[in-house]
Write a protein that holds these residues in place. Sequence first.
Motif, mmCIF file in Angstrom:
data_model
loop_
_atom_site.group_PDB
_atom_site.id
_atom_site.type_symbol
_atom_site.label_atom_id
_atom_site.label_comp_id
_atom_site.label_asym_id
_atom_site.label_seq_id
_atom_site.Cartn_x
_atom_site.Cartn_y
_atom_site.Cartn_z
ATOM 1 N N VAL A 1 10.179 -9.279 -2.115
ATOM 2 C CA VAL A 1 10.971 -8.451 -3.027
ATOM 3 C C VAL A 1 10.383 -8.683 -4.491
ATOM 4 C CG1 VAL A 1 12.906 -9.172 -4.422
ATOM 5 C CG2 VAL A 1 13.087 -9.834 -1.842
ATOM 6 N N ALA A 2 9.363 -9.529 -4.849
ATOM 7 C CA ALA A 2 8.767 -9.374 -6.074
ATOM 8 C C ALA A 2 7.864 -7.985 -6.044
ATOM 9 C CB ALA A 2 8.005 -10.502 -6.414
ATOM 10 N N SER A 3 7.087 -7.966 -4.944
ATOM 11 C CA SER A 3 6.144 -6.715 -5.023
ATOM 12 C C SER A 3 7.143 -5.587 -4.853
ATOM 13 C CB SER A 3 5.693 -6.772 -3.591
ATOM 14 O OG SER A 3 4.744 -7.966 -3.245
ATOM 15 N N ALA A 4 8.277 -5.340 -4.232
ATOM 16 C CA ALA A 4 8.795 -4.004 -4.551
ATOM 17 C C ALA A 4 9.570 -3.703 -5.919
ATOM 18 C CB ALA A 4 10.118 -3.935 -3.435
ATOM 19 N N LEU A 5 9.947 -5.047 -6.533
ATOM 20 C CA LEU A 5 10.426 -4.776 -7.871
ATOM 21 C C LEU A 5 9.245 -4.480 -8.784
ATOM 22 C CD1 LEU A 5 13.132 -7.741 -7.893
ATOM 23 C CD2 LEU A 5 13.489 -5.370 -7.532
ATOM 24 N N GLY B 1 11.671 -2.506 -16.797
ATOM 25 C CA GLY B 1 10.837 -3.752 -16.783
ATOM 26 C C GLY B 1 11.396 -5.080 -17.179
ATOM 27 N N TRP B 2 12.367 -5.017 -18.053
ATOM 28 C CA TRP B 2 13.305 -6.171 -18.481
ATOM 29 C C TRP B 2 14.084 -6.758 -17.468
ATOM 30 C CZ3 TRP B 2 18.447 -6.931 -18.872
ATOM 31 C CH2 TRP B 2 19.148 -6.087 -18.733
ATOM 32 N N MET B 3 14.658 -6.087 -16.683
ATOM 33 C CA MET B 3 15.485 -6.269 -15.367
ATOM 34 C C MET B 3 14.613 -7.290 -14.457
ATOM 35 S SD MET B 3 17.931 -2.971 -14.721
ATOM 36 C CE MET B 3 19.135 -2.649 -15.808
ATOM 37 N N VAL B 4 13.391 -6.651 -14.246
ATOM 38 C CA VAL B 4 12.606 -7.380 -13.241
ATOM 39 C C VAL B 4 12.084 -8.494 -13.950
ATOM 40 C CG1 VAL B 4 10.213 -7.009 -11.992
ATOM 41 C CG2 VAL B 4 11.909 -5.167 -11.965
ATOM 42 N N CYS B 5 11.773 -8.586 -15.047
ATOM 43 C CA CYS B 5 11.385 -9.880 -15.611
ATOM 44 C C CYS B 5 12.571 -11.011 -15.758
ATOM 45 C CB CYS B 5 11.024 -9.612 -17.122
ATOM 46 S SG CYS B 5 9.452 -8.882 -17.434
ATOM 47 N N VAL B 6 13.705 -10.437 -15.943
ATOM 48 C CA VAL B 6 14.690 -11.494 -15.941
ATOM 49 C C VAL B 6 14.919 -12.020 -14.400
ATOM 50 C CG1 VAL B 6 17.193 -11.677 -15.751
ATOM 51 C CG2 VAL B 6 16.104 -10.483 -17.790
ATOM 52 N N ILE B 7 14.735 -11.037 -13.363
ATOM 53 C CA ILE B 7 14.911 -11.401 -12.089
ATOM 54 C C ILE B 7 13.934 -12.484 -11.556
ATOM 55 C CG2 ILE B 7 14.939 -10.452 -9.609
ATOM 56 C CD1 ILE B 7 16.145 -8.000 -10.632
ATOM 57 N N LEU B 8 12.564 -12.071 -11.782
ATOM 58 C CA LEU B 8 11.509 -13.042 -11.676
ATOM 59 C C LEU B 8 11.510 -14.387 -12.297
ATOM 60 C CD1 LEU B 8 8.559 -10.349 -11.465
ATOM 61 C CD2 LEU B 8 9.982 -11.168 -9.639
ATOM 62 N N ALA B 9 12.068 -14.167 -13.557
ATOM 63 C CA ALA B 9 12.222 -15.459 -14.296
ATOM 64 C C ALA B 9 13.220 -16.373 -13.561
ATOM 65 C CB ALA B 9 12.717 -15.133 -15.899
ATOM 66 N N ARG B 10 14.326 -15.903 -13.278
ATOM 67 C CA ARG B 10 15.077 -16.649 -12.279
ATOM 68 C C ARG B 10 14.436 -17.257 -11.275
ATOM 69 N NH1 ARG B 10 17.009 -17.506 -7.071
ATOM 70 N NH2 ARG B 10 18.939 -18.114 -6.898
ATOM 71 N N GLU B 11 13.818 -16.649 -10.351
ATOM 72 C CA GLU B 11 13.133 -17.028 -9.211
ATOM 73 C C GLU B 11 12.200 -18.280 -9.484
ATOM 74 O OE1 GLU B 11 14.292 -16.043 -6.571
ATOM 75 O OE2 GLU B 11 15.316 -14.313 -6.816
ATOM 76 N N TYR C 1 0.788 -0.966 0.009
ATOM 77 C CA TYR C 1 0.132 -0.195 -0.035
ATOM 78 C C TYR C 1 0.752 1.270 -0.281
ATOM 79 C CZ TYR C 1 -2.917 3.679 1.739
ATOM 80 O OH TYR C 1 -3.592 5.061 1.796
ATOM 81 N N PHE C 2 1.742 1.401 0.871
ATOM 82 C CA PHE C 2 2.708 2.476 1.157
ATOM 83 C C PHE C 2 3.689 2.518 -0.093
ATOM 84 C CE2 PHE C 2 1.420 2.068 5.474
ATOM 85 C CZ PHE C 2 0.652 3.432 5.720
ATOM 86 N N ALA C 3 4.199 1.533 -0.695
ATOM 87 C CA ALA C 3 5.108 1.327 -1.541
ATOM 88 C C ALA C 3 4.441 1.819 -2.982
ATOM 89 C CB ALA C 3 5.836 0.154 -1.765
ATOM 90 N N ALA C 4 3.119 1.537 -3.018
ATOM 91 C CA ALA C 4 2.513 1.922 -4.279
ATOM 92 C C ALA C 4 2.196 3.420 -4.620
ATOM 93 C CB ALA C 4 1.215 1.233 -4.592
ATOM 94 N N GLN C 5 2.489 4.204 -3.528
ATOM 95 C CA GLN C 5 2.215 5.598 -3.461
ATOM 96 C C GLN C 5 3.263 6.227 -4.316
ATOM 97 O OE1 GLN C 5 -0.863 6.677 -2.482
ATOM 98 N NE2 GLN C 5 -0.747 4.555 -1.677
ATOM 99 N N PRO C 6 3.078 7.475 -4.955
ATOM 100 C CA PRO C 6 4.317 7.956 -5.688
ATOM 101 C C PRO C 6 5.608 8.408 -4.686
ATOM 102 C CG PRO C 6 1.975 8.707 -6.296
ATOM 103 C CD PRO C 6 1.747 7.947 -5.096
ATOM 104 N N MET C 7 6.541 7.978 -5.211
ATOM 105 C CA MET C 7 7.905 8.282 -4.706
ATOM 106 C C MET C 7 8.402 9.907 -4.765
ATOM 107 S SD MET C 7 10.161 4.812 -4.533
ATOM 108 C CE MET C 7 10.358 4.636 -6.236
#
Length: 214
Positions: A85-89, A100-110, A20-26
């Motif tokens: 971790v996935a939520s934050a990324l 976006g492609w970096m997060v896709c690679v990271i999640l694919a590894r997991e 909830y808090f992480a989804a707010q604009p930084m």
Amino acid sequence: MTTANKITLTRIAMIPFFIYFAAQPMRIIDELRYLVVFPTSTVIALVLFCVASFTDFLDGYVARKYNQVTDFGKFVDPLADKLLVASALILFVEQKAMAGWMVCVILARELIITSLRVVAANKGVVMAATWTGKVKTCVQIGGIIVIYLHYIIFGALASQPNTSFSAIFAIRTDGADLILTIVGWVVTLVTIYSGYDYLKKNWDLIKDGAVKAK
């Protein structure tokens, strides 16, 4: 329900609040005062993330010290870590803090390594955590914390009434994007190497299965 498992479940319970808090604009710009609003939500998100990450160490320590290792804990503990971790990324992609492609690679590894663990479990093999896997986890958590701190620090500087917004924005443009890029590349490359290391050390599990299938 052991103490270690209660700590793990507490981490899972914290994830919705973190999201909830992480989804707010930084980064919020007050157009009337031509200032950046201090990112309070980002500070709360960072605190929640740090506390949740600490419980990852704490539940493992308690489980080993007091002999509270259970099958439930073995299942839920890594799941909680990946959800956090996935939520934050994923939110970083929406907030343009990470490619976006970096997060896709990271999640694919997991997903790949998780599938490999399932294959190993079906064969009665326990995949031990490697040092690269531990380093990967630390780098991911550290990278996420650095990104949050980055937005908080620049947000704090730009929110000062006596500070030139244009000057802060210039610094952010020249330095911030570079910091985010470096963090993104480090996290991605370490994650890729960790996945490669797991596959290399456990390739026989996949090879044997392919031979039997033929």
